[in-house]
Design a protein around this motif. Structure first.
Motif, PDB file in Angstrom:
ATOM      1  N   ARG A   1      -0.231   3.343 -12.010  1.00  0.00           N
ATOM      2  CA  ARG A   1      -1.547   3.819 -12.046  1.00  0.00           C
ATOM      3  C   ARG A   1      -1.793   4.789 -12.991  1.00  0.00           C
ATOM      4  O   ARG A   1      -2.879   5.115 -13.520  1.00  0.00           O
TER       5      ARG A   1
ATOM      6  N   GLY B   1       0.682  -1.175  -0.075  1.00  0.00           N
ATOM      7  CA  GLY B   1      -0.100   0.060   0.016  1.00  0.00           C
ATOM      8  C   GLY B   1       0.793   1.205  -0.165  1.00  0.00           C
ATOM      9  O   GLY B   1       0.331   2.217  -0.350  1.00  0.00           O
TER      10      GLY B   1
ATOM     11  N   GLU C   1      -4.428   0.891  -3.146  1.00  0.00           N
ATOM     12  CA  GLU C   1      -5.461   0.114  -3.315  1.00  0.00           C
ATOM     13  C   GLU C   1      -4.861  -1.072  -2.952  1.00  0.00           C
ATOM     14  O   GLU C   1      -5.695  -2.075  -2.907  1.00  0.00           O
TER      15      GLU C   1
ATOM     16  N   ARG D   1      -5.677  -6.478 -10.529  1.00  0.00           N
ATOM     17  CA  ARG D   1      -6.570  -6.152 -11.589  1.00  0.00           C
ATOM     18  C   ARG D   1      -6.990  -7.094 -12.498  1.00  0.00           C
ATOM     19  O   ARG D   1      -8.329  -7.214 -12.635  1.00  0.00           O
TER      20      ARG D   1
ATOM     21  N   HIS E   1       1.083   1.466  -3.870  1.00  0.00           N
ATOM     22  CA  HIS E   1      -0.213   1.409  -4.495  1.00  0.00           C
ATOM     23  C   HIS E   1      -1.206   1.395  -3.369  1.00  0.00           C
ATOM     24  O   HIS E   1      -1.526   0.110  -3.098  1.00  0.00           O
TER      25      HIS E   1
END
Length: 471
Positions: free
Chosen positions: A319, A156, A161, A350, A159
């Motif tokens: 991102r 985290g 998310e 993803r 990234h």
């Protein structure tokens, strides 16, 4: 697990290519290969770690108004700055130490007007040496260290998310064999008609001979930015593949930042005939880094997967790529191991959510005895199925180093390297690389850090950029 860096040294060896490598605005005929050696305390145990990489022309910096020698002054300064700032640094975990070094050096790079790629590269060299030291101290491998929590990876922090997620839950089992994607540079001869001396120093030069010698099925083709010339060359490459590869043929295109807007790029791709669009896996960095994330690729609905490469110099690059309509991004160790792990985990998350995302593995003309095995260790750990490799093609194996380096490498990696007269070169069999010895080594390389003493280098601070003549 705490880490404290006691000292870091950098040495350089000048490597000279057996054939020129043309890509983008550059032609590489020689370049420095930098070794970094760190003395690290890991939970109180003092160990050494090693890393290495190339400083190729016009990749970290892509300014057509400067010479390669001028760029190398900047590249050397960045590496030395990272070594200096790392000395005396510490962290509660290896990941926390790395993140602090990254946050420390990025502002220095901004003040010095370094491209983000360059600041990240300088950090990555020390990062890899410390990771190597950690693995040696804990008697573990990179694959295990990434998954068992000992490195303290906080996904985290890269990234958001992925907050709370663990690499072990997102990454598959490391691959013990990787498909090699062979580079076809802009000046590389395709057939014997293009090259009166198709064999050089015991290694093939032409694409036909490389396909036959290595059993290649996957290629990476450099684009020149001249659509008409590129279409003709691609048709010739497809003809070689039809004759010598067959239905297993797959390839990627590398734009090397040749386009400044989507329109001309889209026109070029639309001109590709079905026999070239069918086996195309993805298109890599066609747009210049200055504009790459300012576009909206979703307005091009029938585009092939497009991945970022030179635009991947910041921690949020993946991102940003997704937001601009890219399918993914490349991994190279020169952009950092921890960023690569975080990017692989984001791509996996993803894809698990039903998206079609890509993490590719590309080359920096990587060579052994340290840089290439470490890079392959990360690629295998991240589970990427195929990887571009070209260092063995443009350089004659490990002949740029003293003979003992080749002998040590052959002994440590008998599956990855093979003897070539008085040296060693990469063993490519049926178009693949066996990386079992890489996965079993602490961090890729089975050689001890004192290989730096055997490599014939000089302190980087004393190495002179005028030693190379590449453009």
């Amino acid at each position: 697990m705490t880490v404290a860096v006691r000292s870091v040294r950098a040495d350089a060896v000048t490597l000279r290519a057996r054939m020129p490598f043309r890509y983008g605005i550059a032609e590489m005929t020689a370049m420095p290969h930098v070794f970094v050696r760190a003395v690290v305390d890991v939970a109180g145990d003092r160990v050494e770690g090693v890393a290495a990489d190339n400083l190729p022309p016009k990749w970290f910096t892509k300014d057509p108004t400067t010479t390669y020698a001028e760029d190398l002054v900047e590249l050397r300064a960045a590496v030395l700055a990272a070594c200096g700032r790392a000395t005396g640094s510490s962290g509660a975990t290896v990941f926390d130490w790395w993140l602090a070094l990254h946050r420390d050096l990025v502002p220095v790079g901004t003040t010095a007007r370094w491209p983000p790629l360059l600041a990240g590269f300088a950090v990555s060299l020390v990062e890899r040496a410390v990771l190597d030291a950690y693995c040696r101290a804990r008697d573990t491998t990179l694959g295990a260290a990434v998954r068992d929590g000992g490195l303290g990876i906080r996904l985290g922090a890269v990234h958001p998310e992925l907050s709370g997620a663990e690499p072990a839950a997102l990454l598959g089992t490391p691959r013990d064999r990787l498909v090699l994607r062979h580079t076809v540079g802009l000046g590389d001869p395709l057939t014997a008609a293009d090259d009166p001396a198709p064999v050089d120093g015991g290694l093939p030069r032409t694409l036909v001979d490389c396909v036959r010698a290595y059993g290649l099925t996957h290629l990476k083709v450099k684009l020149s930015g001249d659509p008409a010339a590129d279409l003709v060359r691609l048709s010739r490459i497809r003809a070689v593949a039809d004759e010598y590869v067959g239905p297993a043929f797959r390839y990627t295109l590398d734009g090397n930042e040749q386009y400044r807007s989507v329109g001309p790029l889209r026109e070029f791709v639309s001109a590709l005939p079905p026999e070239l669009t069918g086996p195309l896996l993805f298109l890599e960095q066609p747009l210049h880094r200055d504009v790459a994330f300012d576009v909206d690729l979703t307005e091009w609905p029938d585009r092939p997967p497009v991945v970022a490469d030179e635009s991947g110099g910041t921690l949020d690059a993946l991102r940003s790529a997704f937001a601009a309509g890219y399918a993914g991004i490349s991994h190279k160790n020169c952009k950092g191991v921890f960023p690569g792990v975080a990017n692989a985990c984001l791509v996996a998350a993803r894809n698990a959510a039903g998206e079609r995302r890509v993490l590719s593995a590309e080359d920096l003309t990587t060579v052994g005895p340290v840089s290439l095995p470490q890079d392959l260790a990360v690629v295998a750990t991240l589970g990427i199925p195929h990887v571009e490799r070209n260092g063995h093609h443009y350089f004659r194996g490990l002949s740029g180093f003293p003979d003992p380096v080749a002998e040590l490498t052959l002994a440590a990696h008998p599956d990855l390297y093979t003897r070539l007269d008085d040296t060693a070169t990469l063993a490519v069999r049926d178009g693949t690389l066996a990386v079992g010895s890489v996965l079993r080594a602490p961090f890729g390389t089975g050689l001890t850090p004192d290989v730096v003493d055997r490599a014939g280098g000089v302190p980087l601070v004393d190495w002179q950029p005028t030693e190379v003549d590449g453009r």
